[in-house]
Design a protein around this motif. Structure first.
Motif, PDB file in Angstrom:
ATOM      1  N   LEU A   1       2.409  -6.213  -4.873  1.00 63.37           N
ATOM      2  CA  LEU A   1       2.380  -4.817  -4.447  1.00 63.37           C
ATOM      3  C   LEU A   1       2.548  -4.748  -2.940  1.00 63.37           C
ATOM      4  CD1 LEU A   1      -0.530  -3.177  -6.463  1.00 63.37           C
ATOM      5  CD2 LEU A   1       1.867  -2.484  -6.475  1.00 63.37           C
ATOM      6  N   GLY A   2       3.458  -3.914  -2.496  1.00 63.43           N
ATOM      7  CA  GLY A   2       3.640  -3.745  -1.064  1.00 63.43           C
ATOM      8  C   GLY A   2       2.750  -2.659  -0.510  1.00 63.43           C
ATOM      9  N   GLY A   3       2.661  -2.603   0.818  1.00 56.23           N
ATOM     10  CA  GLY A   3       1.810  -1.611   1.463  1.00 56.23           C
ATOM     11  C   GLY A   3       2.584  -0.568   2.239  1.00 56.23           C
ATOM     12  N   ASP A   4       3.908  -0.504   2.078  1.00 63.70           N
ATOM     13  CA  ASP A   4       4.699   0.498   2.786  1.00 63.70           C
ATOM     14  C   ASP A   4       4.567   1.851   2.089  1.00 63.70           C
ATOM     15  OD1 ASP A   4       5.369  -1.839   3.973  1.00 63.70           O
ATOM     16  OD2 ASP A   4       7.529  -1.525   3.930  1.00 63.70           O
ATOM     17  N   PHE A   5       4.663   2.938   2.856  1.00 63.37           N
ATOM     18  CA  PHE A   5       4.500   4.266   2.275  1.00 63.37           C
ATOM     19  C   PHE A   5       5.301   5.279   3.086  1.00 63.37           C
ATOM     20  CE2 PHE A   5       1.131   3.534   5.337  1.00 63.37           C
ATOM     21  CZ  PHE A   5       1.137   4.682   6.117  1.00 63.37           C
ATOM     22  N   TYR A   6       5.600   6.406   2.468  1.00 62.06           N
ATOM     23  CA  TYR A   6       6.258   7.511   3.156  1.00 62.06           C
ATOM     24  C   TYR A   6       6.030   8.780   2.343  1.00 62.06           C
ATOM     25  CZ  TYR A   6       9.972   6.920  -0.319  1.00 62.06           C
ATOM     26  OH  TYR A   6      10.658   6.809  -1.504  1.00 62.06           O
TER      27      TYR A   6
ATOM     28  N   THR B   1      -3.129   2.096   0.900  1.00 59.76           N
ATOM     29  CA  THR B   1      -1.937   2.938   0.917  1.00 59.76           C
ATOM     30  C   THR B   1      -2.227   4.294   0.277  1.00 59.76           C
ATOM     31  OG1 THR B   1      -0.471   1.020   0.821  1.00 59.76           O
ATOM     32  CG2 THR B   1       0.441   3.125   0.118  1.00 59.76           C
ATOM     33  N   SER B   2      -2.892   4.262  -0.879  1.00 57.94           N
ATOM     34  CA  SER B   2      -3.222   5.523  -1.549  1.00 57.94           C
ATOM     35  C   SER B   2      -4.137   6.383  -0.677  1.00 57.94           C
ATOM     36  CB  SER B   2      -3.900   5.216  -2.889  1.00 57.94           C
ATOM     37  OG  SER B   2      -4.257   6.407  -3.546  1.00 57.94           O
ATOM     38  N   LEU B   3      -5.147   5.748  -0.098  1.00 58.62           N
ATOM     39  CA  LEU B   3      -6.068   6.476   0.779  1.00 58.62           C
ATOM     40  C   LEU B   3      -5.329   7.061   1.974  1.00 58.62           C
ATOM     41  CD1 LEU B   3      -8.955   7.265   1.649  1.00 58.62           C
ATOM     42  CD2 LEU B   3      -9.132   5.005   2.728  1.00 58.62           C
ATOM     43  N   THR B   4      -4.404   6.306   2.547  1.00 56.06           N
ATOM     44  CA  THR B   4      -3.662   6.746   3.725  1.00 56.06           C
ATOM     45  C   THR B   4      -2.792   7.961   3.414  1.00 56.06           C
ATOM     46  OG1 THR B   4      -3.642   4.516   4.652  1.00 56.06           O
ATOM     47  CG2 THR B   4      -1.940   6.035   5.428  1.00 56.06           C
TER      48      THR B   4
ATOM     49  N   GLY C   1      -0.858  -6.591  -2.211  1.00 52.46           N
ATOM     50  CA  GLY C   1      -1.737  -6.700  -3.352  1.00 52.46           C
ATOM     51  C   GLY C   1      -2.554  -5.447  -3.597  1.00 52.46           C
ATOM     52  N   PRO C   2      -3.509  -5.536  -4.528  1.00 49.40           N
ATOM     53  CA  PRO C   2      -4.303  -4.355  -4.899  1.00 49.40           C
ATOM     54  C   PRO C   2      -5.066  -3.748  -3.733  1.00 49.40           C
ATOM     55  CG  PRO C   2      -4.581  -6.119  -6.508  1.00 49.40           C
ATOM     56  CD  PRO C   2      -3.814  -6.699  -5.371  1.00 49.40           C
ATOM     57  N   GLN C   3      -5.595  -4.594  -2.830  1.00 45.91           N
ATOM     58  CA  GLN C   3      -6.342  -4.051  -1.694  1.00 45.91           C
ATOM     59  C   GLN C   3      -5.435  -3.206  -0.804  1.00 45.91           C
ATOM     60  OE1 GLN C   3      -6.246  -7.220  -2.584  1.00 45.91           O
ATOM     61  NE2 GLN C   3      -8.336  -7.749  -3.216  1.00 45.91           N
TER      62      GLN C   3
END
Length: 424
Positions: free
Chosen positions: A208-213, A241-244, A234-236
Protein backbone atom coordinates in the motif's frame (compact mmCIF):
# COMPACT_ATOMS: atom_id res chain seq x y z
CA UNK A 1 64.56 -63.44 1.26
CA UNK A 2 64.87 -67.04 2.58
CA UNK A 3 67.97 -68.10 4.42
CA UNK A 4 70.22 -70.63 2.69
CA UNK A 5 68.90 -74.15 3.10
CA UNK A 6 65.45 -73.02 4.32
CA UNK A 7 62.12 -72.97 2.51
CA UNK A 8 59.69 -70.01 2.42
CA UNK A 9 58.18 -68.95 5.70
CA UNK A 10 54.62 -70.09 6.36
CA UNK A 11 52.06 -67.47 7.22
CA UNK A 12 50.78 -67.40 10.73
CA UNK A 13 47.12 -67.94 11.59
CA UNK A 14 46.04 -64.29 11.21
CA UNK A 15 47.48 -64.03 7.71
CA UNK A 16 46.05 -67.36 6.61
CA UNK A 17 42.41 -66.42 7.33
CA UNK A 18 41.98 -63.80 4.55
CA UNK A 19 43.66 -66.16 2.08
CA UNK A 20 41.17 -68.89 2.99
CA UNK A 21 38.26 -66.53 2.43
CA UNK A 22 39.62 -65.45 -0.93
CA UNK A 23 40.12 -69.11 -1.93
CA UNK A 24 36.52 -69.87 -0.94
CA UNK A 25 35.34 -67.11 -3.27
CA UNK A 26 37.31 -68.60 -6.14
CA UNK A 27 35.63 -71.95 -5.54
CA UNK A 28 32.17 -70.47 -6.47
CA UNK A 29 31.05 -72.02 -9.73
CA UNK A 30 29.94 -69.91 -12.64
CA UNK A 31 26.53 -71.52 -12.36
CA UNK A 32 26.21 -70.49 -8.73
CA UNK A 33 27.26 -66.94 -9.55
CA UNK A 34 24.65 -66.88 -12.35
CA UNK A 35 21.84 -68.28 -10.24
CA UNK A 36 22.46 -66.15 -7.15
CA UNK A 37 23.39 -62.91 -8.86
CA UNK A 38 21.88 -59.71 -7.35
CA UNK A 39 20.04 -59.13 -10.62
CA UNK A 40 17.88 -61.25 -12.86
CA UNK A 41 19.29 -63.02 -15.91
CA UNK A 42 17.51 -64.79 -18.73
CA UNK A 43 18.24 -65.95 -22.25
CA UNK A 44 15.56 -66.17 -24.91
CA UNK A 45 15.30 -67.39 -28.44
CA UNK A 46 14.86 -64.77 -31.11
CA UNK A 47 11.08 -65.15 -30.88
CA UNK A 48 11.27 -64.34 -27.17
CA UNK A 49 10.80 -67.87 -25.80
CA UNK A 50 12.66 -68.18 -22.50
CA UNK A 51 15.45 -70.74 -22.72
CA UNK A 52 17.26 -69.98 -19.45
CA UNK A 53 16.47 -67.97 -16.34
CA UNK A 54 18.26 -67.52 -13.03
CA UNK A 55 16.93 -68.16 -9.55
CA UNK A 56 16.94 -64.47 -8.63
CA UNK A 57 14.47 -63.58 -11.36
CA UNK A 58 12.32 -66.64 -10.61
CA UNK A 59 12.10 -65.52 -6.98
CA UNK A 60 10.97 -62.05 -8.05
CA UNK A 61 8.35 -63.63 -10.32
CA UNK A 62 7.22 -66.20 -7.74
CA UNK A 63 7.41 -68.94 -10.36
CA UNK A 64 9.05 -72.34 -10.81
CA UNK A 65 11.64 -72.89 -13.52
CA UNK A 66 9.58 -75.60 -15.25
CA UNK A 67 6.65 -73.19 -15.54
CA UNK A 68 8.77 -70.64 -17.36
CA UNK A 69 11.50 -72.24 -19.48
CA UNK A 70 10.17 -73.23 -22.88
CA UNK A 71 6.64 -72.23 -21.88
CA UNK A 72 6.71 -68.45 -21.63
CA UNK A 73 8.13 -65.59 -23.61
CA UNK A 74 9.89 -62.57 -22.15
CA UNK A 75 6.92 -60.36 -23.00
CA UNK A 76 4.70 -62.68 -20.90
CA UNK A 77 6.59 -61.54 -17.81
CA UNK A 78 5.60 -57.92 -18.39
CA UNK A 79 2.51 -55.91 -17.51
CA UNK A 80 0.02 -55.03 -20.22
CA UNK A 81 1.63 -51.65 -20.81
CA UNK A 82 5.07 -53.26 -20.79
CA UNK A 83 4.01 -55.80 -23.42
CA UNK A 84 2.77 -52.99 -25.67
CA UNK A 85 6.00 -51.05 -25.25
CA UNK A 86 8.05 -54.23 -25.87
CA UNK A 87 6.27 -54.94 -29.13
CA UNK A 88 6.29 -51.38 -30.48
CA UNK A 89 9.65 -50.06 -29.24
CA UNK A 90 11.87 -52.44 -27.31
CA UNK A 91 11.93 -55.40 -29.71
CA UNK A 92 12.23 -53.34 -32.95
CA UNK A 93 15.11 -51.28 -31.53
CA UNK A 94 16.86 -54.43 -30.31
CA UNK A 95 16.62 -56.00 -33.76
CA UNK A 96 18.02 -52.87 -35.40
CA UNK A 97 20.77 -52.06 -32.91
CA UNK A 98 21.59 -55.48 -31.49
CA UNK A 99 21.67 -53.94 -28.02
CA UNK A 100 19.45 -51.83 -25.78
CA UNK A 101 20.13 -50.65 -22.24
CA UNK A 102 18.40 -49.31 -19.14
CA UNK A 103 14.77 -49.49 -20.26
CA UNK A 104 12.28 -48.96 -17.44
CA UNK A 105 9.57 -51.65 -17.43
CA UNK A 106 7.42 -53.52 -14.94
CA UNK A 107 7.34 -57.29 -14.49
CA UNK A 108 4.26 -59.06 -13.15
CA UNK A 109 4.62 -61.73 -10.47
CA UNK A 110 2.43 -64.82 -10.24
CA UNK A 111 0.35 -63.20 -7.49
CA UNK A 112 -0.41 -60.20 -9.72
CA UNK A 113 1.95 -57.79 -7.96
CA UNK A 114 4.15 -55.53 -10.03
CA UNK A 115 7.82 -54.80 -9.70
CA UNK A 116 9.61 -51.92 -11.46
CA UNK A 117 12.80 -53.03 -13.22
CA UNK A 118 15.48 -51.74 -15.58
CA UNK A 119 16.06 -54.04 -18.54
CA UNK A 120 19.10 -54.35 -20.79
CA UNK A 121 19.31 -56.84 -23.67
CA UNK A 122 21.97 -57.88 -26.15
CA UNK A 123 21.67 -60.14 -29.20
CA UNK A 124 24.17 -63.01 -29.45
CA UNK A 125 25.13 -63.95 -32.99
CA UNK A 126 26.71 -67.05 -34.47
CA UNK A 127 30.11 -67.09 -36.11
CA UNK A 128 28.26 -66.46 -39.37
CA UNK A 129 26.69 -63.34 -37.94
CA UNK A 130 23.21 -64.78 -37.63
CA UNK A 131 21.34 -63.84 -34.42
CA UNK A 132 20.71 -66.93 -32.32
CA UNK A 133 19.56 -65.71 -28.90
CA UNK A 134 18.97 -62.71 -26.69
CA UNK A 135 20.66 -62.25 -23.32
CA UNK A 136 18.80 -60.01 -20.92
CA UNK A 137 19.65 -58.63 -17.51
CA UNK A 138 16.92 -57.33 -15.20
CA UNK A 139 17.73 -54.94 -12.33
CA UNK A 140 15.49 -54.26 -9.34
CA UNK A 141 14.27 -50.64 -9.60
CA UNK A 142 11.96 -50.56 -6.59
CA UNK A 143 14.20 -48.19 -4.65
CA UNK A 144 14.53 -45.98 -7.71
CA UNK A 145 10.77 -46.04 -8.26
CA UNK A 146 10.17 -45.13 -4.63
CA UNK A 147 12.64 -42.25 -4.99
CA UNK A 148 11.00 -41.08 -8.23
CA UNK A 149 7.56 -41.36 -6.65
CA UNK A 150 8.67 -39.32 -3.67
CA UNK A 151 10.34 -36.82 -5.98
CA UNK A 152 7.17 -36.47 -8.02
CA UNK A 153 5.08 -36.17 -4.85
CA UNK A 154 7.39 -33.47 -3.54
CA UNK A 155 7.32 -31.69 -6.88
CA UNK A 156 3.54 -31.84 -7.00
CA UNK A 157 3.34 -30.57 -3.43
CA UNK A 158 5.74 -27.74 -4.30
CA UNK A 159 3.70 -26.84 -7.39
CA UNK A 160 0.48 -26.87 -5.36
CA UNK A 161 2.12 -24.72 -2.69
CA UNK A 162 3.42 -22.32 -5.34
CA UNK A 163 -0.02 -22.19 -6.95
CA UNK A 164 -1.62 -21.52 -3.59
CA UNK A 165 0.95 -18.82 -2.84
CA UNK A 166 0.30 -17.20 -6.21
CA UNK A 167 -3.46 -17.34 -5.61
CA UNK A 168 -3.00 -15.85 -2.13
CA UNK A 169 -0.79 -13.15 -3.56
CA UNK A 170 -3.35 -12.37 -6.27
CA UNK A 171 -6.09 -12.07 -3.64
CA UNK A 172 -3.84 -9.87 -1.50
CA UNK A 173 -3.01 -7.66 -4.48
CA UNK A 174 -6.70 -7.35 -5.31
CA UNK A 175 -7.49 -6.39 -1.72
CA UNK A 176 -4.64 -3.89 -1.65
CA UNK A 177 -5.77 -2.38 -4.95
CA UNK A 178 -9.31 -1.95 -3.61
CA UNK A 179 -8.00 -0.39 -0.40
CA UNK A 180 -5.65 1.86 -2.36
CA UNK A 181 -8.52 3.10 -4.50
CA UNK A 182 -10.57 3.79 -1.38
CA UNK A 183 -7.89 6.28 -0.32
CA UNK A 184 -8.30 8.24 -3.55
CA UNK A 185 -11.26 10.11 -5.03
CA UNK A 186 -13.46 7.92 -7.20
CA UNK A 187 -13.58 10.66 -9.83
CA UNK A 188 -12.62 14.30 -10.00
CA UNK A 189 -15.52 16.75 -10.02
CA UNK A 190 -16.44 18.85 -13.04
CA UNK A 191 -15.65 22.44 -12.09
CA UNK A 192 -16.66 25.47 -14.16
CA UNK A 193 -13.78 27.03 -16.04
CA UNK A 194 -11.34 24.25 -15.08
CA UNK A 195 -10.02 21.04 -16.59
CA UNK A 196 -8.72 18.42 -14.12
CA UNK A 197 -7.00 15.06 -14.55
CA UNK A 198 -5.19 12.71 -12.19
CA UNK A 199 -3.33 9.42 -12.03
CA UNK A 200 -1.90 7.10 -9.41
CA UNK A 201 0.98 4.86 -10.46
CA UNK A 202 1.70 1.98 -8.08
CA UNK A 203 5.34 0.91 -7.93
CA UNK A 204 4.52 -2.47 -6.34
CA UNK A 205 1.14 -4.25 -6.28
CA UNK A 206 2.23 -5.96 -3.05
CA UNK A 207 2.37 -2.78 -0.96
CA UNK A 208 0.00 0.00 0.00
CA UNK A 209 1.35 3.39 -0.93
CA UNK A 210 1.00 6.59 1.05
CA UNK A 211 0.46 9.09 -1.78
CA UNK A 212 -2.84 10.99 -1.85
CA UNK A 213 -4.66 13.77 -3.67
CA UNK A 214 -8.11 15.32 -3.89
CA UNK A 215 -10.10 18.08 -5.59
CA UNK A 216 -13.43 19.30 -4.31
CA UNK A 217 -15.69 22.40 -4.53
CA UNK A 218 -15.85 24.83 -1.60
CA UNK A 219 -18.69 27.09 -2.67
CA UNK A 220 -20.34 28.25 -5.82
CA UNK A 221 -17.12 29.31 -7.54
CA UNK A 222 -14.06 28.30 -5.57
CA UNK A 223 -12.55 24.83 -5.16
CA UNK A 224 -9.77 23.28 -3.09
CA UNK A 225 -7.11 20.77 -3.97
CA UNK A 226 -4.30 18.97 -2.21
CA UNK A 227 -1.67 16.34 -2.96
CA UNK A 228 0.93 14.73 -0.71
CA UNK A 229 2.93 11.73 0.37
CA UNK A 230 2.81 9.97 3.74
CA UNK A 231 6.08 8.59 5.08
CA UNK A 232 6.28 4.80 4.77
CA UNK A 233 4.14 2.10 3.20
CA UNK A 234 1.68 -0.52 4.31
CA UNK A 235 -1.39 -0.44 6.55
CA UNK A 236 0.08 2.16 8.92
CA UNK A 237 0.75 4.54 6.04
CA UNK A 238 -2.74 3.87 4.69
CA UNK A 239 -4.25 4.81 8.06
CA UNK A 240 -2.32 8.10 8.07
CA UNK A 241 -3.34 8.75 4.46
CA UNK A 242 -7.01 8.32 5.32
CA UNK A 243 -6.67 10.58 8.35
CA UNK A 244 -4.83 13.20 6.28
CA UNK A 245 -7.43 13.33 3.51
CA UNK A 246 -10.38 13.75 5.82
CA UNK A 247 -8.54 16.26 8.02
CA UNK A 248 -7.65 18.49 5.07
CA UNK A 249 -11.19 18.32 3.72
CA UNK A 250 -12.67 19.28 7.08
CA UNK A 251 -10.05 22.00 7.62
CA UNK A 252 -10.82 23.58 4.25
CA UNK A 253 -14.50 23.87 5.10
CA UNK A 254 -13.65 25.53 8.41
CA UNK A 255 -10.86 27.83 7.17
CA UNK A 256 -9.86 27.71 3.52
CA UNK A 257 -6.56 29.53 4.02
CA UNK A 258 -3.90 27.07 2.74
CA UNK A 259 -1.53 27.71 5.66
CA UNK A 260 -4.37 27.25 8.14
CA UNK A 261 -5.34 23.93 6.52
CA UNK A 262 -1.78 22.58 6.74
CA UNK A 263 -1.44 23.84 10.30
CA UNK A 264 -4.60 21.95 11.31
CA UNK A 265 -3.24 18.79 9.69
CA UNK A 266 0.09 19.26 11.46
CA UNK A 267 -1.65 19.56 14.83
CA UNK A 268 -3.65 16.36 14.26
CA UNK A 269 -0.65 14.29 13.14
CA UNK A 270 1.70 15.63 15.80
CA UNK A 271 -0.72 15.08 18.68
CA UNK A 272 -1.67 11.61 17.51
CA UNK A 273 1.72 10.17 16.57
CA UNK A 274 4.43 12.12 18.37
CA UNK A 275 4.35 9.95 21.51
CA UNK A 276 4.68 6.63 19.68
CA UNK A 277 5.69 5.75 16.15
CA UNK A 278 6.11 9.19 14.54
CA UNK A 279 4.14 9.71 11.36
CA UNK A 280 4.42 12.67 9.02
CA UNK A 281 3.85 13.64 5.43
CA UNK A 282 4.62 16.15 2.74
CA UNK A 283 1.67 18.08 1.36
CA UNK A 284 0.64 20.92 -0.89
CA UNK A 285 -2.76 22.51 -0.41
CA UNK A 286 -4.38 25.20 -2.54
CA UNK A 287 -7.46 27.18 -3.47
CA UNK A 288 -8.64 27.80 -7.05
CA UNK A 289 -10.68 30.95 -7.66
CA UNK A 290 -11.95 31.69 -11.20
CA UNK A 291 -11.99 35.33 -12.25
CA UNK A 292 -14.36 37.19 -14.54
CA UNK A 293 -11.49 37.68 -17.00
CA UNK A 294 -11.28 33.93 -17.65
CA UNK A 295 -8.18 33.43 -15.56
CA UNK A 296 -7.93 31.34 -12.37
CA UNK A 297 -6.14 32.56 -9.25
CA UNK A 298 -4.17 29.91 -7.33
CA UNK A 299 -3.35 30.35 -3.64
CA UNK A 300 -1.39 27.48 -2.14
CA UNK A 301 1.00 26.47 0.63
CA UNK A 302 3.43 23.57 0.89
CA UNK A 303 4.99 21.61 3.68
CA UNK A 304 8.16 19.81 2.61
CA UNK A 305 6.66 18.96 -0.78
CA UNK A 306 8.21 19.27 -4.27
CA UNK A 307 7.21 22.54 -5.96
CA UNK A 308 4.25 22.69 -8.30
CA UNK A 309 5.01 23.11 -12.00
CA UNK A 310 3.19 25.64 -14.17
CA UNK A 311 2.99 24.98 -17.92
CA UNK A 312 2.19 28.13 -19.85
CA UNK A 313 0.24 28.42 -23.07
CA UNK A 314 3.32 29.93 -24.75
CA UNK A 315 5.28 26.69 -24.21
CA UNK A 316 7.25 27.67 -21.12
CA UNK A 317 7.33 25.56 -17.95
CA UNK A 318 8.40 26.94 -14.57
CA UNK A 319 8.26 25.78 -10.98
CA UNK A 320 6.16 27.65 -8.45
CA UNK A 321 8.71 27.85 -5.59
CA UNK A 322 7.66 27.09 -2.01
CA UNK A 323 11.03 27.02 -0.22
CA UNK A 324 11.43 26.40 3.48
CA UNK A 325 8.20 24.55 4.12
CA UNK A 326 8.66 21.86 6.78
CA UNK A 327 7.31 18.31 6.83
CA UNK A 328 3.78 18.12 8.19
CA UNK A 329 3.55 16.46 11.61
CA UNK A 330 7.19 16.72 12.68
CA UNK A 331 7.13 19.86 14.85
CA UNK A 332 4.37 21.33 17.03
CA UNK A 333 4.58 24.75 15.31
CA UNK A 334 6.13 24.41 11.83
CA UNK A 335 6.60 27.02 9.12
CA UNK A 336 4.68 26.54 5.87
CA UNK A 337 5.42 28.47 2.68
CA UNK A 338 2.65 30.23 0.69
CA UNK A 339 2.71 30.90 -3.04
CA UNK A 340 0.42 32.43 -5.62
CA UNK A 341 -0.04 32.15 -9.36
CA UNK A 342 -2.53 33.05 -12.04
CA UNK A 343 -3.53 30.52 -14.67
CA UNK A 344 -4.50 31.96 -18.04
CA UNK A 345 -6.39 30.09 -20.75
CA UNK A 346 -4.12 27.30 -21.98
CA UNK A 347 -2.07 27.17 -18.74
CA UNK A 348 -1.87 24.00 -16.61
CA UNK A 349 -0.74 23.50 -13.02
CA UNK A 350 0.93 20.14 -12.25
CA UNK A 351 1.27 18.63 -8.79
CA UNK A 352 3.21 15.39 -8.28
CA UNK A 353 4.87 13.27 -5.60
CA UNK A 354 8.58 12.53 -5.48
CA UNK A 355 8.22 9.04 -6.97
CA UNK A 356 8.37 10.84 -10.33
CA UNK A 357 11.51 12.92 -9.79
CA UNK A 358 13.33 10.22 -7.79
CA UNK A 359 12.96 7.55 -10.47
CA UNK A 360 16.23 5.97 -11.58
CA UNK A 361 17.18 6.30 -15.24
CA UNK A 362 19.96 5.20 -17.56
CA UNK A 363 22.70 2.62 -17.06
CA UNK A 364 24.06 4.54 -14.04
CA UNK A 365 20.57 4.72 -12.46
CA UNK A 366 20.76 8.46 -11.95
CA UNK A 367 17.82 10.36 -10.44
CA UNK A 368 15.41 11.75 -13.01
CA UNK A 369 15.30 15.05 -11.11
CA UNK A 370 13.35 18.30 -11.16
CA UNK A 371 15.05 19.83 -14.20
CA UNK A 372 14.43 16.73 -16.31
CA UNK A 373 10.76 16.94 -15.36
CA UNK A 374 10.61 20.63 -16.29
CA UNK A 375 12.27 19.92 -19.64
CA UNK A 376 9.92 17.01 -20.35
CA UNK A 377 6.84 19.09 -19.48
CA UNK A 378 8.05 22.02 -21.57
CA UNK A 379 8.33 19.64 -24.50
CA UNK A 380 4.62 18.89 -24.13
CA UNK A 381 3.44 22.49 -23.59
CA UNK A 382 1.08 23.95 -24.43
CA UNK A 383 -1.02 21.04 -23.28
CA UNK A 384 -4.27 20.47 -21.40
CA UNK A 385 -4.60 18.60 -18.13
CA UNK A 386 -5.64 15.26 -19.65
CA UNK A 387 -2.94 15.28 -22.32
CA UNK A 388 -0.32 16.21 -19.71
CA UNK A 389 -1.29 13.29 -17.45
CA UNK A 390 -1.25 10.89 -20.41
CA UNK A 391 2.25 12.05 -21.32
CA UNK A 392 3.46 11.59 -17.74
CA UNK A 393 1.93 8.12 -17.53
CA UNK A 394 3.99 7.19 -20.59
CA UNK A 395 7.08 8.65 -18.92
CA UNK A 396 6.47 6.62 -15.74
CA UNK A 397 6.03 3.46 -17.79
CA UNK A 398 9.31 4.10 -19.58
CA UNK A 399 11.17 4.07 -16.25
CA UNK A 400 10.48 0.35 -15.84
CA UNK A 401 12.35 -1.05 -12.84
CA UNK A 402 13.76 2.39 -12.14
CA UNK A 403 10.50 3.45 -10.53
CA UNK A 404 10.90 2.55 -6.86
CA UNK A 405 8.08 4.57 -5.30
CA UNK A 406 4.42 5.26 -5.96
CA UNK A 407 3.59 8.43 -7.87
CA UNK A 408 0.48 10.59 -7.61
CA UNK A 409 -0.27 13.16 -10.32
CA UNK A 410 -2.84 15.96 -10.36
CA UNK A 411 -3.13 18.42 -13.25
CA UNK A 412 -5.37 21.50 -13.13
CA UNK A 413 -5.74 23.59 -16.25
CA UNK A 414 -7.69 26.45 -17.73
CA UNK A 415 -9.12 25.47 -21.12
CA UNK A 416 -8.33 27.69 -24.06
CA UNK A 417 -12.06 28.23 -24.44
CA UNK A 418 -13.32 27.96 -20.85
CA UNK A 419 -16.95 27.24 -20.00
CA UNK A 420 -18.73 30.54 -19.32
CA UNK A 421 -19.46 31.20 -15.67
CA UNK A 422 -23.03 31.58 -14.56
CA UNK A 423 -23.45 34.39 -12.00
CA UNK A 424 -25.52 33.55 -8.93
Amino acid sequence: MCRTGQGPEKPDGDEAAPDAQFTALLEDSAEELYESAPCGYLSTLMDGTIAKINATLLTWLGRERDDVVGRMRFADLLTVGGKLYHETHFAPLLRMQGEINGIALEIKASDGSRMPVLVSSRVKSSSDGDPILIRTSVFDARDRRAYETELLRSRKAAEEARGQAEADRARLQEALAVLQQSLLPTALPDLPGLEAASSYHTASPDQLGGDFYDLFPLDGSRSAFFLGDVCGKGPQAAAVTSLTRYTLRAAALHDDDPIAALTTLNTVLHERYSSGDPRFCTAIFGILEPNDSGTVSVHLAAGGHPPALVLRADGHADFLPTPGGLLVGILPAPHFTPAQATLHPGDTLLLYTDGLTEARTGPDRELFGDEALRTFAAGLAPVGAHELIEGLIGLLTSFGNGLDDDTALLALGVPTHPTPRVND
